[in-house]
Write a protein that holds these residues in place. Structure first.
Motif, PDB file in Angstrom:
ATOM      1  N   ASN A  27     -22.534 102.701  -6.535  1.00 50.97           N
ATOM      2  CA  ASN A  27     -22.614 101.918  -7.903  1.00 50.97           C
ATOM      3  C   ASN A  27     -21.032 101.050  -7.789  1.00 50.97           C
ATOM      4  OD1 ASN A  27     -24.966 101.645 -10.041  1.00 50.97           O
ATOM      5  ND2 ASN A  27     -24.941 103.502  -8.923  1.00 50.97           N
ATOM      6  N   LEU A  31     -20.491  97.182  -7.904  1.00 53.85           N
ATOM      7  CA  LEU A  31     -19.726  96.610  -8.868  1.00 53.85           C
ATOM      8  C   LEU A  31     -18.338  95.800  -8.244  1.00 53.85           C
ATOM      9  CD1 LEU A  31     -19.020  99.188 -11.919  1.00 53.85           C
ATOM     10  CD2 LEU A  31     -19.674  96.779 -11.886  1.00 53.85           C
ATOM     11  N   VAL A  91     -20.697 104.274 -16.640  1.00 54.69           N
ATOM     12  CA  VAL A  91     -21.194 103.458 -15.341  1.00 54.69           C
ATOM     13  C   VAL A  91     -22.187 102.492 -15.524  1.00 54.69           C
ATOM     14  CG1 VAL A  91     -21.935 103.325 -12.705  1.00 54.69           C
ATOM     15  CG2 VAL A  91     -20.171 105.206 -13.670  1.00 54.69           C
ATOM     16  N   GLY A  92     -22.904 102.895 -16.137  1.00 57.09           N
ATOM     17  CA  GLY A  92     -24.421 102.069 -16.983  1.00 57.09           C
ATOM     18  C   GLY A  92     -23.738 100.912 -17.667  1.00 57.09           C
ATOM     19  N   LEU A  93     -23.039 101.280 -18.671  1.00 55.69           N
ATOM     20  CA  LEU A  93     -22.240 100.047 -19.537  1.00 55.69           C
ATOM     21  C   LEU A  93     -21.770  99.150 -18.604  1.00 55.69           C
ATOM     22  CD1 LEU A  93     -21.409 102.367 -22.659  1.00 55.69           C
ATOM     23  CD2 LEU A  93     -23.368 100.814 -22.358  1.00 55.69           C
ATOM     24  N   ASP A  95     -22.295  98.506 -15.554  1.00 57.01           N
ATOM     25  CA  ASP A  95     -23.309  97.818 -14.665  1.00 57.01           C
ATOM     26  C   ASP A  95     -23.954  96.571 -15.820  1.00 57.01           C
ATOM     27  OD1 ASP A  95     -22.572  98.838 -12.559  1.00 57.01           O
ATOM     28  OD2 ASP A  95     -24.189 100.325 -12.511  1.00 57.01           O
ATOM     29  N   LEU A  96     -24.217  97.061 -16.800  1.00 60.79           N
ATOM     30  CA  LEU A  96     -24.802  96.217 -17.722  1.00 60.79           C
ATOM     31  C   LEU A  96     -24.035  94.975 -18.009  1.00 60.79           C
ATOM     32  CD1 LEU A  96     -27.434  95.851 -19.694  1.00 60.79           C
ATOM     33  CD2 LEU A  96     -25.998  97.026 -21.530  1.00 60.79           C
ATOM     34  N   ALA A  98     -21.759  93.731 -15.952  1.00 59.19           N
ATOM     35  CA  ALA A  98     -21.721  93.041 -14.656  1.00 59.19           C
ATOM     36  C   ALA A  98     -22.965  92.226 -14.417  1.00 59.19           C
ATOM     37  CB  ALA A  98     -21.666  94.018 -13.530  1.00 59.19           C
ATOM     38  N   VAL A  99     -24.280  92.743 -15.009  1.00 62.70           N
ATOM     39  CA  VAL A  99     -25.491  92.103 -14.755  1.00 62.70           C
ATOM     40  C   VAL A  99     -25.348  90.888 -15.831  1.00 62.70           C
ATOM     41  CG1 VAL A  99     -27.795  92.352 -15.254  1.00 62.70           C
ATOM     42  CG2 VAL A  99     -26.870  93.958 -13.906  1.00 62.70           C
ATOM     43  N   ILE A 100     -24.993  91.151 -16.881  1.00 59.52           N
ATOM     44  CA  ILE A 100     -25.115  90.258 -17.964  1.00 59.52           C
ATOM     45  C   ILE A 100     -23.813  88.918 -17.631  1.00 59.52           C
ATOM     46  CG2 ILE A 100     -24.396  89.271 -20.605  1.00 59.52           C
ATOM     47  CD1 ILE A 100     -25.624  92.339 -21.207  1.00 59.52           C
TER      48      ILE A 100
ATOM     49  N   TYR B  30     -29.555 101.350 -11.733  1.00 57.13           N
ATOM     50  CA  TYR B  30     -28.343 100.510 -12.072  1.00 57.13           C
ATOM     51  C   TYR B  30     -28.121  99.751 -10.820  1.00 57.13           C
ATOM     52  CZ  TYR B  30     -26.600 104.096 -15.670  1.00 57.13           C
ATOM     53  OH  TYR B  30     -26.590 104.692 -16.668  1.00 57.13           O
ATOM     54  N   ALA B  31     -28.151 100.410  -9.719  1.00 55.41           N
ATOM     55  CA  ALA B  31     -27.873  99.875  -8.378  1.00 55.41           C
ATOM     56  C   ALA B  31     -28.910  98.674  -8.199  1.00 55.41           C
ATOM     57  CB  ALA B  31     -27.899 100.723  -7.169  1.00 55.41           C
ATOM     58  N   GLY B  33     -30.644  96.924 -10.415  1.00 57.21           N
ATOM     59  CA  GLY B  33     -30.371  96.058 -11.552  1.00 57.21           C
ATOM     60  C   GLY B  33     -29.128  95.039 -11.016  1.00 57.21           C
ATOM     61  N   LEU B  34     -28.079  95.578 -10.482  1.00 55.25           N
ATOM     62  CA  LEU B  34     -26.953  94.957 -10.138  1.00 55.25           C
ATOM     63  C   LEU B  34     -27.367  94.182  -8.836  1.00 55.25           C
ATOM     64  CD1 LEU B  34     -23.746  97.176 -10.158  1.00 55.25           C
ATOM     65  CD2 LEU B  34     -24.313  94.803 -10.851  1.00 55.25           C
ATOM     66  N   VAL B  37     -29.435  90.821  -9.719  1.00 55.64           N
ATOM     67  CA  VAL B  37     -28.861  89.766 -10.115  1.00 55.64           C
ATOM     68  C   VAL B  37     -27.704  89.259  -8.855  1.00 55.64           C
ATOM     69  CG1 VAL B  37     -28.557  90.043 -12.644  1.00 55.64           C
ATOM     70  CG2 VAL B  37     -26.893  91.147 -10.989  1.00 55.64           C
ATOM     71  N   ARG B  50     -31.873  87.980 -13.670  1.00 52.77           N
ATOM     72  CA  ARG B  50     -30.870  88.474 -14.632  1.00 52.77           C
ATOM     73  C   ARG B  50     -31.762  89.415 -15.726  1.00 52.77           C
ATOM     74  NH1 ARG B  50     -26.653  84.552 -17.317  1.00 52.77           N
ATOM     75  NH2 ARG B  50     -25.994  84.928 -15.000  1.00 52.77           N
ATOM     76  N   ILE B  54     -31.518  93.349 -16.441  1.00 54.91           N
ATOM     77  CA  ILE B  54     -31.000  93.870 -17.346  1.00 54.91           C
ATOM     78  C   ILE B  54     -31.842  95.207 -17.950  1.00 54.91           C
ATOM     79  CG2 ILE B  54     -30.990  93.619 -19.930  1.00 54.91           C
ATOM     80  CD1 ILE B  54     -29.581  90.584 -19.426  1.00 54.91           C
ATOM     81  N   VAL B  57     -31.121  98.185 -15.667  1.00 51.70           N
ATOM     82  CA  VAL B  57     -29.887  98.834 -16.194  1.00 51.70           C
ATOM     83  C   VAL B  57     -30.198  99.919 -17.490  1.00 51.70           C
ATOM     84  CG1 VAL B  57     -27.574  98.586 -16.731  1.00 51.70           C
ATOM     85  CG2 VAL B  57     -28.494  97.319 -14.755  1.00 51.70           C
ATOM     86  N   ILE B  61     -30.147 103.503 -18.403  1.00 53.60           N
ATOM     87  CA  ILE B  61     -29.115 104.250 -19.571  1.00 53.60           C
ATOM     88  C   ILE B  61     -30.059 105.025 -20.373  1.00 53.60           C
ATOM     89  CG2 ILE B  61     -27.964 103.716 -21.777  1.00 53.60           C
ATOM     90  CD1 ILE B  61     -26.953 101.086 -20.414  1.00 53.60           C
TER      91      ILE B  61
END
Lengths: 102, 111
Positions: A27, A31, A91-93, A95-96, A98-100, B30-31, B33-34, B37, B50, B54, B57, B61
């Motif tokens: 991850n 990132l 890490v999740g936050l 990643d969130l 980064a996605v947004i 997470y990976a 999702g990343l 995008v 996107r 979201i 991810v 969580i």
């Protein structure tokens, strides 16, 4: 443990911890890749996650080495698992974010 | 409290490994999702990618928090010698991943 352990349970648990640390490292790398050239914040977050994951890997290995043949519960103390959950949540936050912002 | 006792260490370790497996699933979400995008180039303004990112991810969580809760409930059940509590976490995870996978497949075919 004085009795032989045919299942190698402590060792399997350590390997599970290491796989989790590897997931964290992956991850961090993602990132880092998502931020390169477009966002210094994402690059910075990637570096932070990479450093934390390498620390996690080292700490888990060190604890296991210290308690080998001794207290097999050492890795499973509640606060260790809480720290792990916290690390993954952070890490999740990241990643969130980064996605947004991608 | 007097009924609680320290369980066989193998059960505690197995519970810990299950918890770690859930954490790895979160990290994989997470990976995914990343990566969605980062690499999917679907639709105008990349909004499908996107949304997929979201959702994945957020699923990760929720899984992280649920995994910790489940670990605690399992541990106390093991200590009491009772049955392991039922959990909707696997169902939630399976349904989300299947849905996201289907949507991803449809978009790839439609493009």
């Amino acid at each position: 443990m004085s009795t032989p352990d045919p299942g190698r349970q402590p060792e399997r648990t350590l390997l599970a911890w290491r796989r989790t640390a590897l997931g964290l490292i992956a991850n961090g790398a993602l990132l880092l890749a998502s931020g390169h050239g477009s966002s210094q914040v994402r690059t910075g977050l990637g570096i932070v996650v990479l450093v934390l994951s390498l620390g996690c890997w080292t700490a888990v290995s060190a604890v296991y080495r210290r308690t080998k043949g001794g207290a097999v519960h050492a890795l499973g103390h509640q606060h260790v698992l809480r720290v792990a959950a916290g690390l993954v949540l952070v890490v999740g936050l990241f990643d969130l974010y980064a996605v947004i912002t991608r | 409290m007097s009924e609680e006792e320290e369980p066989d260490y193998r059960f505690t370790l197995a519970n810990e490994r299950t918890y770690l497996a859930y954490l790895r699933t979160s990290l994989a979400c997470y990976a995914g999702g990343l990566s969605a995008v980062q690499f999917l180039d679907l639709g105008p303004d990349r909004w499908p990618a996107r949304i997929i990112g979201i959702v994945l991810v957020l699923t990760g969580i929720i899984t992280t928090a649920g995994a910790f809760r489940r670990w605690q409930l399992n541990l106390s059940a093991i200590r009491r010698g009772g049955a392991l509590p039922a959990s909707r976490l696997p169902l939630m995870l399976g349904a989300t991943i299947a849905t996201v996978g289907l949507i991803g497949l449809l978009f790839s075919l439609w493009r």
